[in-house]
Scaffold this motif. Structure first.
Motif, PDB file in Angstrom:
ATOM      1  N   SER A 193       0.818  -1.212   0.000  1.00 56.40           N
ATOM      2  CA  SER A 193       0.000   0.000   0.000  1.00 56.40           C
ATOM      3  C   SER A 193       0.851   1.260   0.000  1.00 56.40           C
ATOM      4  N   ASN A 194       2.152   1.104   0.188  1.00 51.95           N
ATOM      5  CA  ASN A 194       3.060   2.240   0.254  1.00 51.95           C
ATOM      6  C   ASN A 194       3.456   2.658  -1.163  1.00 51.95           C
ATOM      7  N   PRO A 195       3.164   3.907  -1.556  1.00 52.92           N
ATOM      8  CA  PRO A 195       3.478   4.358  -2.910  1.00 52.92           C
ATOM      9  C   PRO A 195       4.959   4.242  -3.261  1.00 52.92           C
ATOM     10  N   PHE A 196       5.830   4.324  -2.269  1.00 48.08           N
ATOM     11  CA  PHE A 196       7.266   4.228  -2.523  1.00 48.08           C
ATOM     12  C   PHE A 196       7.615   2.895  -3.183  1.00 48.08           C
ATOM     13  N   PHE A 197       7.070   1.808  -2.665  1.00 48.40           N
ATOM     14  CA  PHE A 197       7.352   0.498  -3.228  1.00 48.40           C
ATOM     15  C   PHE A 197       6.720   0.341  -4.611  1.00 48.40           C
ATOM     16  N   LEU A 198       5.520   0.849  -4.760  1.00 47.56           N
ATOM     17  CA  LEU A 198       4.830   0.711  -6.044  1.00 47.56           C
ATOM     18  C   LEU A 198       5.506   1.522  -7.146  1.00 47.56           C
ATOM     19  N   GLU A 199       5.935   2.731  -6.832  1.00 44.80           N
ATOM     20  CA  GLU A 199       6.619   3.543  -7.837  1.00 44.80           C
ATOM     21  C   GLU A 199       7.939   2.898  -8.257  1.00 44.80           C
ATOM     22  N   THR A 200       8.642   2.336  -7.291  1.00 48.45           N
ATOM     23  CA  THR A 200       9.888   1.637  -7.609  1.00 48.45           C
ATOM     24  C   THR A 200       9.595   0.418  -8.476  1.00 48.45           C
ATOM     25  N   ALA A 201       8.512  -0.278  -8.163  1.00 52.66           N
ATOM     26  CA  ALA A 201       8.146  -1.479  -8.921  1.00 52.66           C
ATOM     27  C   ALA A 201       7.836  -1.144 -10.380  1.00 52.66           C
ATOM     28  N   VAL A 202       7.217   0.002 -10.621  1.00 50.86           N
ATOM     29  CA  VAL A 202       6.894   0.408 -11.997  1.00 50.86           C
ATOM     30  C   VAL A 202       8.177   0.566 -12.810  1.00 50.86           C
ATOM     31  N   SER A 203       9.152   1.250 -12.236  1.00 49.61           N
ATOM     32  CA  SER A 203      10.435   1.442 -12.921  1.00 49.61           C
ATOM     33  C   SER A 203      11.164   0.116 -13.097  1.00 49.61           C
ATOM     34  N   LEU A 204      11.146  -0.702 -12.059  1.00 48.56           N
ATOM     35  CA  LEU A 204      11.793  -2.012 -12.104  1.00 48.56           C
ATOM     36  C   LEU A 204      11.181  -2.900 -13.179  1.00 48.56           C
ATOM     37  N   GLU A 205       9.855  -2.924 -13.240  1.00 47.05           N
ATOM     38  CA  GLU A 205       9.161  -3.766 -14.217  1.00 47.05           C
ATOM     39  C   GLU A 205       9.511  -3.370 -15.643  1.00 47.05           C
ATOM     40  N   LYS A 206       9.594  -2.076 -15.891  1.00 48.27           N
ATOM     41  CA  LYS A 206       9.928  -1.603 -17.235  1.00 48.27           C
ATOM     42  C   LYS A 206      11.305  -2.085 -17.659  1.00 48.27           C
ATOM     43  N   SER A 207      12.278  -1.978 -16.757  1.00 46.52           N
ATOM     44  CA  SER A 207      13.640  -2.399 -17.077  1.00 46.52           C
ATOM     45  C   SER A 207      13.728  -3.899 -17.280  1.00 46.52           C
ATOM     46  N   LEU A 208      13.026  -4.661 -16.452  1.00 48.01           N
ATOM     47  CA  LEU A 208      13.064  -6.120 -16.582  1.00 48.01           C
ATOM     48  C   LEU A 208      12.341  -6.575 -17.846  1.00 48.01           C
ATOM     49  N   ARG A 209      11.245  -5.898 -18.181  1.00 51.37           N
ATOM     50  CA  ARG A 209      10.505  -6.256 -19.393  1.00 51.37           C
ATOM     51  C   ARG A 209      11.374  -6.073 -20.630  1.00 51.37           C
ATOM     52  N   GLU A 210      12.162  -5.005 -20.636  1.00 54.65           N
ATOM     53  CA  GLU A 210      13.065  -4.758 -21.762  1.00 54.65           C
ATOM     54  C   GLU A 210      14.115  -5.861 -21.884  1.00 54.65           C
ATOM     55  N   ALA A 211      14.417  -6.514 -20.748  1.00 50.67           N
ATOM     56  CA  ALA A 211      15.384  -7.615 -20.746  1.00 50.67           C
ATOM     57  C   ALA A 211      14.689  -8.970 -20.887  1.00 50.67           C
ATOM     58  N   LYS A 212      13.374  -8.961 -21.223  1.00 50.28           N
ATOM     59  CA  LYS A 212      12.589 -10.175 -21.458  1.00 50.28           C
ATOM     60  C   LYS A 212      12.332 -10.981 -20.186  1.00 50.28           C
ATOM     61  N   TYR A 213      12.214 -10.280 -19.070  1.00 51.40           N
ATOM     62  CA  TYR A 213      11.844 -10.936 -17.814  1.00 51.40           C
ATOM     63  C   TYR A 213      10.503 -10.384 -17.337  1.00 51.40           C
ATOM     64  N   ASN A 214       9.718 -11.225 -16.700  1.00 52.11           N
ATOM     65  CA  ASN A 214       8.462 -10.807 -16.077  1.00 52.11           C
ATOM     66  C   ASN A 214       8.710 -10.509 -14.604  1.00 52.11           C
ATOM     67  N   LEU A 215       7.957  -9.555 -14.069  1.00 51.09           N
ATOM     68  CA  LEU A 215       8.065  -9.207 -12.658  1.00 51.09           C
ATOM     69  C   LEU A 215       6.831  -9.695 -11.910  1.00 51.09           C
ATOM     70  N   ILE A 216       7.053 -10.435 -10.845  1.00 52.81           N
ATOM     71  CA  ILE A 216       5.979 -10.903  -9.964  1.00 52.81           C
ATOM     72  C   ILE A 216       6.026 -10.076  -8.685  1.00 52.81           C
ATOM     73  N   LEU A 217       4.902  -9.493  -8.299  1.00 54.45           N
ATOM     74  CA  LEU A 217       4.824  -8.698  -7.077  1.00 54.45           C
ATOM     75  C   LEU A 217       4.175  -9.499  -5.962  1.00 54.45           C
ATOM     76  N   ALA A 218       4.731  -9.392  -4.783  1.00 53.35           N
ATOM     77  CA  ALA A 218       4.164 -10.062  -3.613  1.00 53.35           C
ATOM     78  C   ALA A 218       4.307  -9.129  -2.414  1.00 53.35           C
ATOM     79  N   ASN A 219       3.518  -9.365  -1.377  1.00 55.09           N
ATOM     80  CA  ASN A 219       3.444  -8.464  -0.227  1.00 55.09           C
ATOM     81  C   ASN A 219       3.636  -9.239   1.072  1.00 55.09           C
ATOM     82  N   THR A 220       4.337  -8.627   2.048  1.00 54.34           N
ATOM     83  CA  THR A 220       4.520  -9.279   3.351  1.00 54.34           C
ATOM     84  C   THR A 220       3.753  -8.569   4.459  1.00 54.34           C
ATOM     85  N   ASP A 221       3.280  -7.355   4.183  1.00 55.56           N
ATOM     86  CA  ASP A 221       2.539  -6.587   5.180  1.00 55.56           C
ATOM     87  C   ASP A 221       3.363  -6.401   6.456  1.00 55.56           C
TER      88      ASP A 221
END
Length: 335
Positions: free
Chosen positions: A70-98
């Motif tokens: 729920s923290n925007p900091f993690f989600l914003e980082t994930a958006v940037s991370l996903e874009k970079s990994l997608r360009e390298a042909k990797y999928n990003l799986i998101l999970a939460n520990t609360d």
């Protein structure tokens, strides 16, 4: 469901040729490639990635285990991370520990069952020794935002100490000496480092440290509300520095509920900067974390691990600089 054999028969090619076209592993004549794609579309053939993963031992997926989704900091980082990994042909799986250690362990176990190729984790505790027993040897692993106490691994995080130092020194430059601080969970390295910056700023300017002005919460909005109430009830602060973005929301709610005007009655600086920081009234002076660069750096580090281009014993700590954004929530005083 159609099979690869049926695709090959319809296209008039071998099963191997179909595999080459689908996976892009070998050059095939354009006309042949077109027939294979047409057969795939006609038969509505779906690649069995699960079977391929079992055979190759690779899934093409990397997991990002966040401490608080729920923290925007993690989600914003994930958006940037996903874009970079997608360009390298990797999928990003998101999970939460609360922020729960038992859930963190369960999530890691679950993700490993799905044959992820690498793990990025923002741990909710500094004691991550359990990972040594769960992860295969030399498994690509990157810690984000927080540093483990008993594991050697790559880490990517902001320069928390310096960011806090600049924030508190800015308040001091405006004449504030009674500066409260509301921090996140005790013991986490991000919390400790931000508190270090606060203490260093006071020491640099000869201001005695008053532990009564230092409060910790659980990183949640209501905890920020309670901490702000406690500071206002028992101290004479003229400014407050809040090191956790979710707790900042709770603190603002308390001030609003009790008609305490910012910055007229209390100056404020918060760690993290989002759209609402500039849109609320008054706009908030904030320590901005570069989530775009953080995400890109995480991707670069784990992709290097996956490619085997770095030594399994050569672990690095990557620090990304923060930026103090000065807005309307701080007022100069003459006390």
């Amino acid at each position: 469901m159609s099979t690869i054999k049926e695709v090959a028969e319809l296209a008039g090619v071998s099963i191997a040729t179909v595999s080459y076209v689908i996976n892009g592993t070998k050059h095939v004549a354009p006309a042949t490639e077109a027939r294979v794609h047409q057969a795939v579309e006609t038969l509505n053939y779906r690649i069995n990635h699960f079977a391929s993963n079992i055979k190759s031992g690779k899934s093409g997926s990397i997991a990002f285990l966040m401490a608080d989704m729920s923290n925007p900091f993690f989600l914003e980082t994930a958006v940037s991370l996903e874009k970079s990994l997608r360009e390298a042909k990797y999928n990003l799986i998101l999970a939460n520990t609360d922020e729960k250690v038992n859930l963190e362990k369960e999530q890691v176990d679950h993700l490993l069952d799905h044959a992820i190729d690498g793990l990025i984790i923002a741990p909710c505790t500094v004691n991550n020794f359990y990972l040594k027993n769960m992860l295969p040897a030399n498994f690509p692993l990157v810690f984000f935002d927080r540093i483990p106490a008993n594991m050697h691994a790559d880490c990517v995080l902001s320069d928390n100490r310096k960011g806090s130092l600049e924030a508190v020194e800015y308040l001091i430059s405006l004449g504030h000496k009674r500066i409260g601080i509301i921090s996140g969970m005790s013991g986490l390295t991000s919390t400790v480092e931000r508190e270090m910056g606060y203490i260093e700023a006071l020491e640099n300017h000869g201001i005695p440290l008053d532990r009564n002005l230092m409060l910790n919460g659980d990183g949640r909005k209501f905890s920020g509300y309670q901490s702000m109430q406690q500071l206002m009830d028992i101290t004479d602060i003229t400014a407050v520095f809040i090191t956790n973005n979710m707790m900042s929301l709770g603190a603002l709610q308390f001030l609003n509920d009790n008609k305490i005007a910012v910055p007229k009655n209390l100056s404020m600086v918060i760690f993290d900067d989002y759209d609402w920081s500039s849109m609320c009234s008054p706009s908030l002076t904030s320590v901005k974390q570069n989530t775009i660069l953080l995400g890109k750096t995480i991707a670069e580090v784990i992709l290097a691990r996956l490619s085997g281009t770095v030594s399994n014993t050569n672990f690095c700590e990557h620090r990304i600089q923060t930026q103090l954004i000065k807005r309307a929530s701080c007022l100069k005083i003459n006390k």
